[in-house]
Scaffold this active site. Structure first.
Site, short mmCIF file in Angstrom:
data_model
loop_
_atom_site.label_atom_id
_atom_site.label_comp_id
_atom_site.label_asym_id
_atom_site.label_seq_id
_atom_site.Cartn_x
_atom_site.Cartn_y
_atom_site.Cartn_z
N THR A 164 0.30 -2.17 -9.07
CA THR A 164 -0.10 -2.98 -7.92
C THR A 164 -1.61 -2.95 -7.94
O THR A 164 -2.19 -2.11 -8.61
CB THR A 164 0.35 -2.24 -6.63
N ARG A 192 13.70 -9.07 -4.81
CA ARG A 192 13.31 -7.69 -4.51
C ARG A 192 11.89 -7.65 -3.90
O ARG A 192 10.97 -8.25 -4.41
CB ARG A 192 13.32 -6.87 -5.79
N GLY A 194 8.86 -5.01 -2.92
CA GLY A 194 8.37 -3.65 -3.10
C GLY A 194 7.73 -3.15 -1.83
O GLY A 194 7.98 -3.66 -0.73
N ASP A 195 6.86 -2.17 -1.99
CA ASP A 195 6.17 -1.62 -0.81
C ASP A 195 4.88 -2.37 -0.48
O ASP A 195 4.38 -2.26 0.64
CB ASP A 195 5.87 -0.13 -1.00
N THR A 215 0.55 2.94 -4.95
CA THR A 215 0.94 2.16 -6.12
C THR A 215 2.15 2.84 -6.79
O THR A 215 2.50 3.96 -6.47
CB THR A 215 -0.21 2.06 -7.16
N GLY A 218 7.56 1.61 -5.40
CA GLY A 218 7.64 1.19 -4.01
C GLY A 218 8.92 1.60 -3.31
O GLY A 218 8.94 1.84 -2.10
N1 GLY Z 1 4.25 -0.45 -5.72
C1 GLY Z 1 4.56 -1.69 -6.30
C2 GLY Z 1 5.97 -2.05 -6.21
O1 GLY Z 1 6.83 -1.18 -6.05
O2 GLY Z 1 6.27 -3.22 -6.35
#
Ligand code: GLY
Length: 304
Positions: A164, A192, A194-195, A215, A218
């Site tokens: 990320t 999907r 992510g975080d 990063t 997530g």
């Molecule tokens: N931290 C990036 C993701 O999980 O997409």
């Protein structure tokens, strides 16, 4: 002032520093810097350089958080539009919502002046298909009319990217803010998130206490609300070091689901920072700039 970002930030970090020095609002400075990261095709986890989902489509996640107002803008699984972080900032500024996803996010982006385009590079498309074809075997001829669930192991290989870009700053107005952008896990299941677009998980900022952003995996930081936990711990009186240690402890208590590495980036309202590598292989680097530095510095994260 301080600017902290992960290693992927190199194409835009100096631009953000220059804007902060000129007195720009921290979010404007970071969104401009992230825009450069999103345009750099050699950054293989963000923007044009990112990897597609299992169906070969790019889906971008991005967010901004103003730590003074706690306003948030986020986009998730945004197709066909870059720069995604700038779209997230528009969500924050123009809508009563905090997050848009998928086709709705694309529609909003077009309405606010962004142009749809093919964001999957030919080279990424070639590699995406080569790897997927191997997993599909005889089913390759029927793709995409095949079950995708069995292919989800394709993305659990540690060699596959799940990085990320994350930026955190304290600007000249003492505002503490965060900004993120990613194409998410390579070969992820379509839809999907992510975080990176999830406030509290991939990022959180509160100008009174500090900010955090994560990063890598997530799925783990969403389950632990890692970024919010760190800022809340500082609000409750913990030091930056203890707040990050608490978040690491929570990640290490997970024992089911997909478990891998996480990198935590955090700053506090005193201008201190901490970057901790929890179970990622190799040395993890990050970018730091403070007014005492003539140039941004690339440093190595602490091991959890
Ligand atoms: N931290 C990036 C993701 O999980 O997409």
């Amino acid at each position: 002032m301080i600017l902290l970002a992960n290693s992927e930030a190199w194409p835009g970090f100096a631009d953000s520093v220059a804007l902060l020095k000129q007195g720009a609002h921290g979010l404007d400075a970071m969104v401009a810097g992230i825009g450069k990261v999103e345009r750099e095709t050699s950054v293989r986890s963000v923007g044009y350089g990112g990897w597609p989902n299992m169906l070969g489509r790019m889906e971008f996640d991005a967010a901004v958080m103003d730590g003074t107002t706690r306003d948030v803008g986020a986009v998730g699984a945004l197709p066909d539009i870059l720069p995604a972080c700038a779209v997230a900032q528009q969500v924050m500024q123009r809508l009563p919502h905090v997050m848009l996803t998928g086709e709705g996010a694309k529609r909003f982006a077009i309405e606010t002046g962004f142009s749809p385009e093919e964001t999957l590079l030919d080279d990424s498309k070639r590699i995406w298909w080569e790897r997927l074809e191997k997993e599909l075997g005889a089913d390759a001829a029927r793709f995409p009319d095949v079950p995708l669930i069995p292919l989800s192991t394709t993305i659990t290989d540690p060699e596959r990217v799940r990085d990320t870009t994350v930026f955190l700053c304290r600007d000249s107005q003492r505002g503490i803010h965060s900004a993120t952008s990613t194409s998410g896990w390579a070969w992820k299941y379509p839809g999907r998130l992510g975080d990176s677009p999830i406030a509290g998980a991939g990022f959180y900022a509160d100008s009174r206490y500090g900010a955090a952003a994560c990063t890598h995996t997530g799925e783990m930081t969403v389950r632990c609300s890692t970024s919010r936990s760190i800022v809340l711990a500082m609000k409750l009186g913990h030091s930056l070091e203890d707040a990050v240690a608490l978040a690491v402890e929570e990640l290490s208590e997970l024992s089911t689901g997909f478990l891998a590495g996480v990198v935590i980036h955090a700053i506090d309202a005193h201008g201190d920072h901490r970057v901790v590598n929890f179970r990622c292989q190799g040395d993890i680097k990050y970018w730091l700039w403070e007014p005492s530095m003539s140039q941004p510095e690339l440093r190595t994260a602490l091991r959890a």
